[in-house]
Motif scaffolding. Structure first.
Motif, short mmCIF file in Angstrom:
data_model
loop_
_atom_site.label_atom_id
_atom_site.label_comp_id
_atom_site.label_asym_id
_atom_site.label_seq_id
_atom_site.Cartn_x
_atom_site.Cartn_y
_atom_site.Cartn_z
N THR A 1 1.69 -5.09 -2.22
CA THR A 1 0.92 -6.34 -2.25
C THR A 1 1.41 -7.25 -1.14
OG1 THR A 1 2.43 -7.43 -3.79
CG2 THR A 1 0.58 -6.21 -4.75
N HIS B 1 -3.36 -9.86 -1.64
CA HIS B 1 -4.07 -8.63 -1.30
C HIS B 1 -3.25 -7.42 -1.72
CE1 HIS B 1 -6.87 -10.38 2.05
NE2 HIS B 1 -6.67 -11.25 1.09
N THR C 1 -7.89 -4.93 -0.21
CA THR C 1 -8.61 -6.14 -0.59
C THR C 1 -9.55 -6.59 0.50
OG1 THR C 1 -6.82 -6.89 -2.03
CG2 THR C 1 -8.33 -8.57 -1.22
N SER D 1 -13.68 -6.42 0.07
CA SER D 1 -14.20 -7.76 -0.25
C SER D 1 -15.08 -8.33 0.84
CB SER D 1 -13.04 -8.73 -0.52
OG SER D 1 -12.24 -8.28 -1.59
N LEU E 1 -9.05 -14.90 -3.42
CA LEU E 1 -8.89 -13.52 -3.88
C LEU E 1 -7.51 -13.33 -4.50
CD1 LEU E 1 -10.49 -11.64 -0.86
CD2 LEU E 1 -11.42 -11.80 -3.17
N ARG E 2 -7.49 -12.75 -5.68
CA ARG E 2 -6.24 -12.47 -6.38
C ARG E 2 -6.30 -11.02 -6.87
NH1 ARG E 2 -3.07 -16.65 -4.80
NH2 ARG E 2 -3.95 -18.67 -5.40
N HIS E 3 -5.72 -10.13 -6.11
CA HIS E 3 -5.62 -8.74 -6.52
C HIS E 3 -4.15 -8.41 -6.76
CE1 HIS E 3 -9.68 -7.57 -4.43
NE2 HIS E 3 -9.83 -8.33 -5.49
N SER E 4 -3.87 -7.60 -7.78
CA SER E 4 -2.49 -7.32 -8.14
C SER E 4 -2.35 -5.95 -8.78
CB SER E 4 -1.97 -8.40 -9.11
OG SER E 4 -2.73 -8.38 -10.32
N TYR F 1 -6.10 -1.00 -8.92
CA TYR F 1 -5.57 -2.36 -8.83
C TYR F 1 -6.33 -3.26 -9.79
CZ TYR F 1 -9.67 -3.49 -5.92
OH TYR F 1 -10.94 -3.68 -5.46
N ASP G 1 -8.29 -6.78 -10.34
CA ASP G 1 -8.95 -7.96 -9.78
C ASP G 1 -8.74 -9.08 -10.80
OD1 ASP G 1 -10.79 -10.01 -9.14
OD2 ASP G 1 -12.13 -8.59 -8.14
N ASP G 2 -7.81 -9.99 -10.49
CA ASP G 2 -7.45 -11.04 -11.45
C ASP G 2 -8.60 -12.00 -11.73
OD1 ASP G 2 -4.73 -10.20 -11.79
OD2 ASP G 2 -4.30 -11.01 -9.82
N LYS H 1 -9.88 -1.81 -10.97
CA LYS H 1 -10.70 -1.11 -9.99
C LYS H 1 -10.03 0.20 -9.56
CE LYS H 1 -13.65 -4.62 -9.48
NZ LYS H 1 -15.10 -4.54 -9.77
#
Length: 252
Positions: free
Chosen positions: A7, A17, A31, A35, A45-48, A60, A62-63, A69
């Motif tokens: 990340t 990302h 990300t 996106s 964008l908040r991916h974790s 991952y 998608d917060d 996903k």
């Protein structure tokens, strides 16, 4: 190992990302690829929680949408990522998740710690940590003292781990201690893709030598030291005497 899940935080907009680092050291930004261009009115964008599944697929969280996903294993370049939309495999996930070797996704609540075990009885006493799967029925675990690396087979072939619901190393099942009795610190074991070998980081007693990379067969025995130009040095954080250790994330 050809890809390491990672990340990164983008300073310009404080977005997070996910993606992976290639063998050449390049960060492939998943990300950004999936996106597209964001407008001034788009949510940050908040991916974790990036992780690879047993089949090489990339998962991952998608917060923003609270959806897990999945990116297929075949999409390994930025162009391939941009050409296909990620698959939503689970909704309503607001904390984290765990991917079983079968590809089944299990959500975790705020109190769920699928990689950390310390509440079940067993030979590990104060508990242990689940580090990786060696095969669909066998977990690789480390004890809290960091002196042992063990294999734990709680799920007989053909059983349903979702029904069993047993996470704790040593609570029930078959245990095999891989390492000879030692006072060394050993951590971050990961299994090879064929399920026959475990790689891990090991060091002499704290302060007496640099950590190094080792491998050992699933039957145990004497570990083999691997010569590499990578550094596995630890750093003192100064926060209650805690230590930052380099971690092995996966072996592909």
């Amino acid at each position: 190992m050809t890809r390491v899940a990672a990340t990164t935080t983008i300073a310009a907009d404080d977005s997070t990302h996910v993606g992976w680092i290639t063998q050449g050291g390049q960060f492939v930004d998943v990300t950004q690829a999936v996106s597209g261009t964001q407008s001034d009115f788009s949510d940050t964008l908040r991916h974790s929680s990036p992780v690879f599944g047993a089949d090489g697929a990339f998962y991952y969280l998608d917060d923003g949408s609270e959806e897990v996903k999945r990116i297929p294993a075949s999409a390994t370049s930025a162009d391939a990522l941009a050409a296909s939309a990620p698959e939503t495999v689970m909704s309503g996930v607001d904390e984290s998740f765990f991917v079983w070797p079968s590809g089944t996704v299990t959500p975790c609540s705020a109190t769920c710690a699928p990689h950390s075990e310390g509440t079940q009885p067993g030979p590990f006493g104060q508990g242990a940590t689940v580090n990786d799967w060696l095969d669909p029925n066998t977990l690789i675990c480390t004890t809290n003292t960091l002196t042992e690396i063990d294999l734990y087979a709680p799920y007989p072939a053909g059983s349903d781990p979702m029904y069993k619901g047993r996470w704790a190393c040593g609570a029930e099942g078959t245990d095999l201690s891989l390492l000879p009795e030692t006072e060394r610190e050993n951590w971050s074991p990961v299994g090879s893709s064929d399920g026959q070998t475990v790689a891990f980081i090991s060091s002499p007693e704290p302060g007496s030598g640099a950590p190094e990379l080792f491998t050992i067969g699933r039957g145990g025995g004497d570990p083999k030291k691997l010569i590499t130009d990578k550094s596995f040095a630890r750093t003192e954080t100064g926060w209650f005497g805690s230590i930052n250790r380099v971690q092995l994330l996966d072996w592909r």
